[in-house]
Motif scaffolding. Structure first.
Motif, short mmCIF file in Angstrom:
data_model
loop_
_atom_site.label_atom_id
_atom_site.label_comp_id
_atom_site.label_asym_id
_atom_site.label_seq_id
_atom_site.Cartn_x
_atom_site.Cartn_y
_atom_site.Cartn_z
N ILE A 22 -6.80 -1.78 2.64
CA ILE A 22 -7.48 -2.94 2.46
C ILE A 22 -8.64 -3.15 3.40
O ILE A 22 -9.65 -3.67 2.82
N ALA A 63 -9.35 -10.47 0.00
CA ALA A 63 -9.02 -9.32 -0.34
C ALA A 63 -7.81 -9.43 -1.43
O ALA A 63 -6.83 -10.45 -1.05
N THR A 95 -11.59 -1.07 2.02
CA THR A 95 -12.10 -1.78 0.99
C THR A 95 -12.98 -2.85 1.27
O THR A 95 -14.14 -3.24 0.91
N ALA A 137 -5.96 -12.14 2.69
CA ALA A 137 -5.56 -10.93 1.73
C ALA A 137 -4.24 -11.35 1.20
O ALA A 137 -3.39 -12.08 1.67
N VAL A 178 -4.60 -7.37 -3.54
CA VAL A 178 -3.81 -6.07 -3.68
C VAL A 178 -3.20 -6.09 -5.11
O VAL A 178 -2.24 -6.98 -5.11
N LEU A 235 1.01 -1.23 0.02
CA LEU A 235 -0.20 0.11 -0.09
C LEU A 235 0.91 1.16 -0.06
O LEU A 235 2.07 1.29 0.72
N ASP A 250 -2.19 1.36 -5.83
CA ASP A 250 -2.49 0.01 -4.99
C ASP A 250 -3.72 -0.42 -4.94
O ASP A 250 -4.26 -0.46 -4.03
N VAL A 289 -7.16 -2.10 -4.56
CA VAL A 289 -7.46 -3.16 -3.74
C VAL A 289 -8.89 -3.76 -4.16
O VAL A 289 -9.61 -2.95 -4.13
#
Length: 480
Positions: free
Chosen positions: A374, A404, A377, A204, A406, A181, A394, A396
């Protein structure tokens, strides 16, 4: 799958679980320190090295790394924030592995060197650097950091004040939010995640073909255009038709068997003058649109549609139909004063593709109140009840269940008019072929980034879809 993304707290919990199961914590520190040394030595095989050690686990990794680097015949000097006699636990054991001298940290400010191994604090730091650490962080030079460059919050990805800017970062078990990020990612350099025997459990991940490759559409010898899905794109008015056409061409290029631009009467002639393989269908009201999309698998609405009652009516009709929806731009903005009216209509397999401004208008202050992009979102996806793709350097992508992805596989040259319309087309074209929404959004974002990287400087949005054949051929293992 792609590289896991875990928070500093999740990493601490994962380590504790390993320790509770019987693994010696010093063994894990030793693996981490050796991995850091070998990462540095492999990528920067020449030059004298300053190792800057903090008082905790990150500093312990640094002492182990220094000892390993010396065995690799590197010239190493070690500097520590505290007197080594004040170290305790594993950090003290690690310091005992280093057979050379240890100088006070302030001595590093004037000591000659070629490389710095930053083992001061890592991603768990919760306060700004000050004093000598802050001065070291701002002096420049080539830096390799352990975990996260010191001075950056590993969870929020934000500098807390002065921070190191690393050429490379070695982390363990998975990436941290600060590695993917912004603005933290830009300060980490190349990031390598080493396996030190601490399994990462997370929902993630970093975007990669490993995530969606197995689900990528692959037409067989018996395939035909109707079997590859029908995508429809709702056009804007006569003076604003280009965005829909770019989305449509992107959807066709990525493999949708049929693509139709649905246009009002006033825009029909404009669109007809620019379309060839993409078909054209007239619809002058929401009722007309409802009829037009009955044979579509996916519909894109919003690109240059206009912030008007008719756009809102079109979205409402679309969300009553069987086709999955990709909603972008004006299709989102027309609900910004009453976002709940949109959320109650969305289905889990729809996708919203807002940029940051549109996201704030729909979801309020989530970007300010959540720990990072993250989490914001994820909360947005849960609130909307569908997949949300928040665009940016970045990007997401999150699903309502917390999954998630990225995407950092991109270039700043993508920040140009129409780029988001092409992205919507890539995603919708993959969905039309039967891909589930989350992997289609992830693949679309990766393709978009890869196309941008291949074009490079001077990119305009019309360049992107022409890159797709070579990219898809490479992904399919075909020779061109």
């Amino acid at each position: 799958m792609g590289r896991p993304i875990i928070t500093p707290a999740e990493m601490t919990a994962a380590e504790q679980a390993v320790f509770d199961a019987g693994t010696d914590s010093f063994d894990i520190m030793t693996r981490a320190g050796i991995a850091a040394a070998e990462f540095l030595h492999a990528r920067w095989p020449e030059g004298t090295i300053q190792v800057l050690c903090g008082p905790g686990g990150n500093g312990g990794d640094g002492f182990i790394a220094a000892a390993r680097l010396a065995k690799l015949w590197r010239t190493v000097e070690v500097f520590c924030l505290v007197d080594p006699s004040a170290l305790t636990g594993d950090a003290a054991k690690a310091a005992a592995q280093w057979q050379g001298g240890v100088r006070p940290l302030e001595a590093a400010l004037s000591a000659p060197h070629d490389l710095v191994l930053d083992a001061l604090f890592g991603g768990g730091l919760s306060r700004p650097l000050d004093g000598v650490p802050a001065a070291l962080a701002t002096r420049g030079g080539r830096v390799i950091s352990i975990d996260v460059p010191s001075g950056i919050d590993g969870l929020t990805a934000k500098p807390l004040g002065a921070c190191f800017r690393a050429d490379g970062t070695i982390t363990f078990s998975g990436l941290r939010p600060a590695h993917v990020l912004q603005p933290g990612a830009a300060l980490c350099g190349v990031v390598f995640a080493a396996d030190i025997g601490v399994p990462a459990q997370t929902q993630a991940v970093e975007n990669s073909p490993l995530i969606w490759g197995p689900a990528m559409p692959r037409p067989g010898p018996e395939g035909y255009k109707h079997k590859r899905g029908h995508l429809k794109v709702v056009s804007g008015p006569a003076a604003s038709t280009g965005a829909a056409r770019m989305a449509a061409r992107a959807g066709l290029r990525v493999g949708a068997g049929l693509v139709t631009v649905v246009s009002g009467h006033g825009a029909m002639s404009v669109n007809a003058g620019h379309l060839t393989a993409v078909m054209l269908e007239e619809a002058n009201s929401a009722d007309d649109l409802a009829a037009a999309i009955q044979n579509a698998q996916v519909v894109i609405a919003g690109p240059a549609a206009g912030i008007t009652p008719s756009t809102r009516a079109n979205v409402e009709v679309l969300l009553k139909g069987a086709a999955r929806a990709v909603l972008d731009a004006d299709a989102l903005t027309v609900f910004d004063s009453h976002p709940a009216e949109l959320f109650k209509r969305l289905r889990p397999d729809d996708v919203l593709t807002p940029h940051v401004g549109e996201f704030r208008r729909l979801f309020g202050d989530l970007l300010d109140t959540e720990a990072n992009k993250i989490e914001a979102t994820r909360k947005a996806a849960a609130k909307a009840g569908c997949v949300v793709l928040l665009k940016g350097a970045d990007t997401v992508i999150a699903a309502p269940d917390g999954q998630a992805v990225v995407n950092t596989h991109a270039t700043p040259w993508l920040a140009t008019a129409g780029s988001g319309d092409v992205l919507a087309g890539f995603i919708a074209g993959l969905m039309a072929q039967g891909m589930a929404t989350l992997p289609a959004a992830a693949m679309g974002a990766w393709l978009h980034g890869e196309a941008g990287l291949r074009v490079g400087a001077g990119l305009i949005s019309e360049d992107l879809e022409a890159q797709v054949p070579n990219i898809l051929s490479a992904l399919h293992g075909e020779r061109r």
